[in-house]
Motif scaffolding. Structure first.
Motif, PDB file in Angstrom:
ATOM      1  N   MET A   6      11.107  -8.721  -0.235  1.00 37.54           N
ATOM      2  CA  MET A   6      10.030  -8.222   0.698  1.00 37.54           C
ATOM      3  C   MET A   6      10.923  -7.991   1.925  1.00 37.54           C
ATOM      4  N   GLN A   7      11.900  -8.791   2.477  1.00 33.70           N
ATOM      5  CA  GLN A   7      12.490  -8.403   3.602  1.00 33.70           C
ATOM      6  C   GLN A   7      13.296  -7.400   3.458  1.00 33.70           C
ATOM      7  N   PRO A   8      14.048  -6.882   2.620  1.00 32.91           N
ATOM      8  CA  PRO A   8      14.701  -5.591   2.633  1.00 32.91           C
ATOM      9  C   PRO A   8      13.809  -4.553   2.497  1.00 32.91           C
ATOM     10  N   GLY A   9      12.928  -4.702   1.859  1.00 29.67           N
ATOM     11  CA  GLY A   9      11.644  -3.425   1.749  1.00 29.67           C
ATOM     12  C   GLY A   9      11.184  -3.331   2.842  1.00 29.67           C
ATOM     13  N   MET A  10      10.914  -4.199   3.851  1.00 26.88           N
ATOM     14  CA  MET A  10       9.961  -4.144   4.781  1.00 26.88           C
ATOM     15  C   MET A  10      10.765  -3.906   6.235  1.00 26.88           C
ATOM     16  N   GLY A  50       0.797  -1.147  -0.008  1.00 29.21           N
ATOM     17  CA  GLY A  50      -0.141   0.126   0.028  1.00 29.21           C
ATOM     18  C   GLY A  50       0.744   1.288   0.004  1.00 29.21           C
ATOM     19  N   HIS A  51       1.994   1.437   0.679  1.00 26.98           N
ATOM     20  CA  HIS A  51       2.905   2.319   0.857  1.00 26.98           C
ATOM     21  C   HIS A  51       3.468   2.470  -0.592  1.00 26.98           C
ATOM     22  N   MET A  52       3.836   1.534  -1.458  1.00 30.10           N
ATOM     23  CA  MET A  52       4.177   1.550  -2.646  1.00 30.10           C
ATOM     24  C   MET A  52       3.338   2.658  -3.515  1.00 30.10           C
ATOM     25  N   ALA A  53       2.157   2.564  -3.455  1.00 33.64           N
ATOM     26  CA  ALA A  53       1.237   3.433  -4.347  1.00 33.64           C
ATOM     27  C   ALA A  53       1.756   5.035  -3.901  1.00 33.64           C
ATOM     28  N   HIS A  54       2.165   5.291  -2.916  1.00 35.11           N
ATOM     29  CA  HIS A  54       2.649   6.765  -2.422  1.00 35.11           C
ATOM     30  C   HIS A  54       4.094   6.941  -2.627  1.00 35.11           C
ATOM     31  N   GLY A  55       4.960   5.828  -3.387  1.00 34.68           N
ATOM     32  CA  GLY A  55       6.296   6.014  -3.575  1.00 34.68           C
ATOM     33  C   GLY A  55       7.206   5.424  -2.704  1.00 34.68           C
ATOM     34  N   ARG A  56       6.599   4.870  -1.594  1.00 34.78           N
ATOM     35  CA  ARG A  56       7.572   4.685  -0.433  1.00 34.78           C
ATOM     36  C   ARG A  56       7.972   3.081  -0.808  1.00 34.78           C
ATOM     37  N   PHE A  57       8.929   2.428  -1.009  1.00 33.30           N
ATOM     38  CA  PHE A  57       9.231   1.231  -1.450  1.00 33.30           C
ATOM     39  C   PHE A  57      10.114   0.533  -0.116  1.00 33.30           C
ATOM     40  N   ARG A  73      11.073  -0.194   9.578  1.00 36.92           N
ATOM     41  CA  ARG A  73      10.285  -1.175  10.092  1.00 36.92           C
ATOM     42  C   ARG A  73       8.867  -1.149   9.803  1.00 36.92           C
ATOM     43  N   ILE A  74       8.445  -1.964   8.891  1.00 38.59           N
ATOM     44  CA  ILE A  74       7.079  -1.924   8.493  1.00 38.59           C
ATOM     45  C   ILE A  74       6.254  -2.000   9.460  1.00 38.59           C
ATOM     46  N   ALA A  75       6.280  -2.536  10.502  1.00 36.87           N
ATOM     47  CA  ALA A  75       5.239  -2.581  11.660  1.00 36.87           C
ATOM     48  C   ALA A  75       4.860  -1.410  12.305  1.00 36.87           C
ATOM     49  N   ALA A  76       6.036  -0.202  11.954  1.00 41.19           N
ATOM     50  CA  ALA A  76       5.918   0.936  12.603  1.00 41.19           C
ATOM     51  C   ALA A  76       5.450   1.983  11.627  1.00 41.19           C
ATOM     52  N   ALA A  77       5.197   1.700  10.332  1.00 44.99           N
ATOM     53  CA  ALA A  77       4.644   2.383   9.484  1.00 44.99           C
ATOM     54  C   ALA A  77       3.247   2.750   9.522  1.00 44.99           C
TER      55      ALA A  77
END
Length: 163
Positions: free
Chosen positions: A116-120, A44-51, A55-59
Motif C-alpha cells: 500500500m505505502q509504495p503504491g500510494m 480504483g485507479h488499478m482498474a485503469h491499469g495504474r498501480f 502521491r495518491i492524494a494528488a491523483a
C-alpha cells in the motif's frame, strides 16, 4: 461453515477495534486516522491499469472511493482473520490464545509496508514520508492493536456463543 462465519465476525470485530484505536490515537496524540478514501482511490485507479502513484492524494478522485476504501479495509481485516484461523486451526476459534493473534497482527503490517505505502507514493515502509520511523512505529502499533482485536473478538464471540 460456522467456523467460517466465526472468522468473518472476528475479522470485522478486530477491524472495528483497529478503527477505534485510530479515533483514540487522534484524541490522545493528535494523529489523524487513516483516510480509507485514499485507499479506495488507489484501488480504483488499478482498474485503469495504474498501480503506483507519486502521491495518491494528488491523483484524480474515483467515484465512491470512500465506500471502496472502507469496504476493502474491512474485507482485508476479514481475510487476515481467515488466514489466522487457517494457520492456527479451528481449535483456536474455540480456545483463542493471545500470542498467535498478536504476532499475526504484527505480521500483517507487511501489507502496508510492502504494497500500500509504495503504491500510494509513501515509499517502502513509509520511507518517503516526513517522519518514516514515526510512521513505521504507528503502523506497527496499529497492527498490534488489530492483533489484540482478533483475540478480543474471538473471546467475545465465544462468550456470546456460550462456549
Amino acid at each position: 461453515m460456522d467456523d467460517l462465519w466465526s472468522a468473518v465476525a472476528i475479522g470485522v470485530g478486530a477491524t472495528l477495534v483497529m478503527d477505534g484505536w485510530g479515533l483514540v490515537r487522534k484524541q490522545l496524540l493528535g494523529i489523524p486516522p487513516a483516510d480509507y478514501a485514499l485507499v479506495g482511490r488507489w484501488l480504483g485507479h488499478m482498474a485503469h491499469g495504474r498501480f503506483r502513484h507519486e502521491r495518491i492524494a494528488a491523483a484524480r478522485p474515483i467515484p465512491a472511493e470512500a465506500l471502496l476504501g472502507w469496504g476493502a479495509h474491512y474485507l482485508i481485516g476479514v481475510v487476515f482473520a481467515l488466514l489466522l484461523v487457517a494457520m492456527c486451526g479451528a481449535e483456536w476459534l474455540r480456545q483463542p490464545t493471545l500470542l498467535p493473534a498478536l504476532v499475526w497482527g504484527m505480521v500483517t503490517v507487511a501489507a502496508p509496508f510492502l504494497l500500500m505505502q509504495p503504491g500510494m507514493g509513501a515509499g517502502f515502509a513509509a520511507s518517503r514520508t516526513p517522519r518514516p520511523n514515526a510512521a513505521r512505529l504507528q503502523s506497527l502499533i496499529t497492527h498490534s492493536v488489530f492483533g489484540l482485536g482478533l483475540y478480543g473478538s474471538a473471546l467475545l464471540l465465544n462468550a456470546f456463543k456460550g462456549v
